[in-house]
Design a protein around this motif. Sequence first.
Motif, short mmCIF file in Angstrom:
data_model
loop_
_atom_site.label_atom_id
_atom_site.label_comp_id
_atom_site.label_asym_id
_atom_site.label_seq_id
_atom_site.Cartn_x
_atom_site.Cartn_y
_atom_site.Cartn_z
N THR A 126 33.73 34.09 44.05
CA THR A 126 34.34 32.96 43.68
C THR A 126 35.20 33.00 42.32
OG1 THR A 126 32.24 31.83 44.46
CG2 THR A 126 33.52 30.48 42.93
N TYR A 127 36.16 32.30 42.20
CA TYR A 127 36.95 32.33 40.86
C TYR A 127 36.54 31.42 39.96
CZ TYR A 127 41.21 34.65 42.71
OH TYR A 127 42.15 35.52 42.98
N THR A 128 36.15 31.69 38.65
CA THR A 128 35.52 30.87 37.48
C THR A 128 37.01 29.94 37.39
OG1 THR A 128 36.33 32.37 36.05
CG2 THR A 128 33.99 32.64 36.66
N HIS A 129 36.60 28.99 36.61
CA HIS A 129 38.01 27.95 36.17
C HIS A 129 38.73 29.00 35.42
CE1 HIS A 129 40.18 24.71 34.88
NE2 HIS A 129 39.89 25.00 33.72
N SER A 130 38.43 29.98 34.47
CA SER A 130 39.34 30.56 33.68
C SER A 130 40.10 31.63 34.48
CB SER A 130 38.38 31.37 32.72
OG SER A 130 39.24 32.37 31.83
N GLU A 131 39.30 32.03 35.52
CA GLU A 131 40.20 33.16 36.60
C GLU A 131 41.24 32.39 37.27
OE1 GLU A 131 37.57 36.71 37.87
OE2 GLU A 131 36.51 34.67 38.51
N ASP A 132 40.87 31.23 37.73
CA ASP A 132 41.80 30.17 38.56
C ASP A 132 42.82 30.15 37.49
OD1 ASP A 132 43.09 28.65 40.20
OD2 ASP A 132 41.65 27.26 40.23
N ILE A 133 43.01 29.63 36.45
CA ILE A 133 44.08 29.18 35.49
C ILE A 133 45.02 30.59 35.16
CG2 ILE A 133 44.45 28.40 33.11
CD1 ILE A 133 43.66 26.19 35.08
N HIS A 134 44.08 31.72 34.97
CA HIS A 134 44.89 32.68 34.29
C HIS A 134 45.46 33.68 35.47
CE1 HIS A 134 42.77 32.00 30.80
NE2 HIS A 134 43.54 32.47 30.14
N GLY A 163 52.44 38.08 28.80
CA GLY A 163 52.20 38.12 30.09
C GLY A 163 50.66 37.40 30.36
N LYS A 164 50.05 36.84 29.28
CA LYS A 164 49.03 36.28 29.58
C LYS A 164 48.85 34.68 29.45
CE LYS A 164 44.08 36.62 27.85
NZ LYS A 164 43.07 37.06 27.04
N PRO A 165 48.47 33.82 30.65
CA PRO A 165 48.76 32.64 30.43
C PRO A 165 47.71 31.85 29.43
CG PRO A 165 48.25 33.37 32.65
CD PRO A 165 48.03 34.74 31.83
N GLU A 166 48.30 31.08 28.85
CA GLU A 166 47.51 30.17 27.61
C GLU A 166 46.92 29.13 28.25
OE1 GLU A 166 50.38 29.60 24.56
OE2 GLU A 166 50.12 31.79 23.51
N GLU A 221 38.96 21.84 44.05
CA GLU A 221 37.81 22.45 44.23
C GLU A 221 38.06 23.90 43.94
OE1 GLU A 221 39.45 21.65 46.79
OE2 GLU A 221 39.61 23.04 48.34
N THR A 222 37.00 24.65 43.77
CA THR A 222 37.04 26.19 43.35
C THR A 222 37.47 26.98 44.37
OG1 THR A 222 35.02 25.58 41.91
CG2 THR A 222 35.66 28.02 42.34
N HIS A 223 38.36 28.02 44.09
CA HIS A 223 38.70 29.08 45.07
C HIS A 223 37.48 29.86 45.36
CE1 HIS A 223 43.10 28.54 45.57
NE2 HIS A 223 43.12 28.62 44.22
N ALA A 224 37.06 30.18 46.61
CA ALA A 224 35.96 30.72 46.82
C ALA A 224 35.97 31.34 48.21
CB ALA A 224 34.41 29.91 46.88
#
Length: 704
Positions: free
Chosen positions: A245-253, A624-627, A166-169
């Motif tokens: 709320t973290y978007t999916h992109s924010e969570d991954i990165h 330094g940037k997650p792919e 589930e989303t970080h929020a």
Amino acid sequence: MSVRHNYSMMLKGESIFTSDIFPENVLIIRTVRSKIASGEILSIKIPEIPEDCFIISHRDIPGKNQITFFGKSLPVLAVKKISYIGEPILLICGNKPSVLKEIENRINIEYREFPPVFTIQEAIDTGRIIDSLTLSRGDTEGAFLNPHKIIDGDYSTGTEEYLDFETHAAVVIPDKETFTCYSSSLFPYNVRDNVAEVLNQPRKNIRVIVTDMSSPFGGKLVAPALLTSHAAIAAYLLKRPVKATYTHSEDIHFSPKRNPSLFKFRTVVSEQGAIMGLKAHIYMDAGAFNTISSLTLKRVLYSLIGNYHIPNYELHGYVVSTNNVPSGYYSGLGEVEGFFSSEMFLSKVSMAMNFDPYTWKKANLLIQKADLSAREAQFLKPSTIVLDRVIQASDFLRKFHAFEAVSKSGEGLTNLHTPLKGIGLALCCHGNGLLEPENEDGYTLQVKMDKDNRLRIFTSIVDMGCSTSCYFSEIASKILDIPASNVIIKQVDTTSVPDTGPTMCSRSIMVAGRLLEQSCQKIKSRLKTGKRPMEVTRKFRVPKPKNPLQPSNSVTPYMGLSWEATCVEIELDPVTFQIICRGIWIIIDSGFIVLPKIAKIHVERSALEGLRFASIKNMDFNNGKPEYLLAHENLIPGSKDLPPIHVAFIQDPYKEPGQARGLGDQPVTGVAPAFLSAVSQATRINFSQIPIYPEVIQDFLEKK
């Protein structure tokens, strides 16, 4: 048997996650993040914004600009220094996501960039060691003076990302002087204390309610505290409910990852194959900030000497800082990395001395050779039992020698018609009970027996992947002889439940579980004479060991040890290098198993997580940037991918729930070294890194 409440709610679609909460008149947050990995902010130019939008910087924080975990901290918002790509700089608050995104695109931040550091080796070379720990015993230098054979080995693990279910929020609702925070945190009192410090408010003014969550594998510690602090700052300043709320992109990165690690071993071995001396240097990448990496390092060092008799050793552990995303707490907390490296290295030692892994392990177990006290022997005795049982259950010796004969024949990867086979063995122990005080006053659990014969349990331990609620219900119902349905576990709310500490599987059993047992026994003794309602409160204080590690073994830092022996059998396609797991055998001694069916499910699920750690591609970083990983590259294996998993528990000597020691993350730990050993046998390649997948094998062969 108890039914786990939040699972049934999830199956019905009735669970309320933090992201499902939308208070009236709520504002939302968009985070402006650094686009460089290392440097400093020279200037920030804010465009004209609508009246219903707001921008918050570090200058607006009413209290401390930091959140803290076990004595280590990281900033809530960057001041001037930038330490990683994605570090929060500003918060934009408003009603419409599209408007907030447009504002972010028009904000201009000018930086001065510094040379970044992204790898452990770069950190070592530039002296970025921020913490260290050394454990030693005996005369290691003397052991190396007249060696029969010296064996070296280097091992590494990468950056692991968990795809949360589930989303970080976080949602924070202000009301006069109080702030109600909704957060899916494994450590709600840590969230409360951090928010209080950030807002410069008394702790009594901060209320944290834990919402539903699925199995987080440890990923719900750092991110919830940071996210809740962001929402709380905005709620404090704007006097309105705020949701972050973290978007999916924010969570991954940008969410915390598992520590990358590097192990360098050198050992001196006798003619009989026994280790006479061991030198090891261990490096853990904390990322930009050291949140829980020092604690992870400590457990790594404990794990390296937990199984085998090593009379002389020097273990030098280091935490290094890089400009990567900060590392966080994940399943295994150091034991996964520690046992992977040590079991792989000792397999190399056994093969170099012409022993099969089982024969070497059995001969060199700590309990076989060391002079132990009765207490130490009690903790270590199960190591021989689980090892023998897994060998028998998996038919390890027959398969090992058969596969070894085929791989030694020389055909190996040159025979494109026959799958390659291998089988691996690992022995691991799990330190039960996290003896690392965050609260010097101790941890508390409370129970209340009502007139209606219902028992209410008040604890801040969160129900998640360990099925804690089922365990608590079963223990209380057995002691008090009441139906499990009469046991009610109150929702975690810091205004109504005491601080029982962080939720970590084995700790929930060893600390909270035993407090519950003591409380229920006290209630039982009062029932004959006492009037209802009645309540009992019990407290646990973390003992301070005289010596962090006894010379003979690694028992002392923990309240107890659980043991696990694991075998993994694989087949490898010589054309595609695709690895198929044909079977996993796990034998565990974890004391009394209160709920065997649920425990078996927990072990099977954890074994799959271990298989993912061993075989699914890590997150790669580009400067330094997650792919992004492709969908098929970062998945927990599903039902169609399930290999046969054979699980058995050793609990014959134990008869009482009080003898339960907790499974914890133990089933995750043994799969990776057993898996890699099996792949190494099949290919005749001594791999030294995790994970292993077809591209890694191909790259190795091309370089060779």
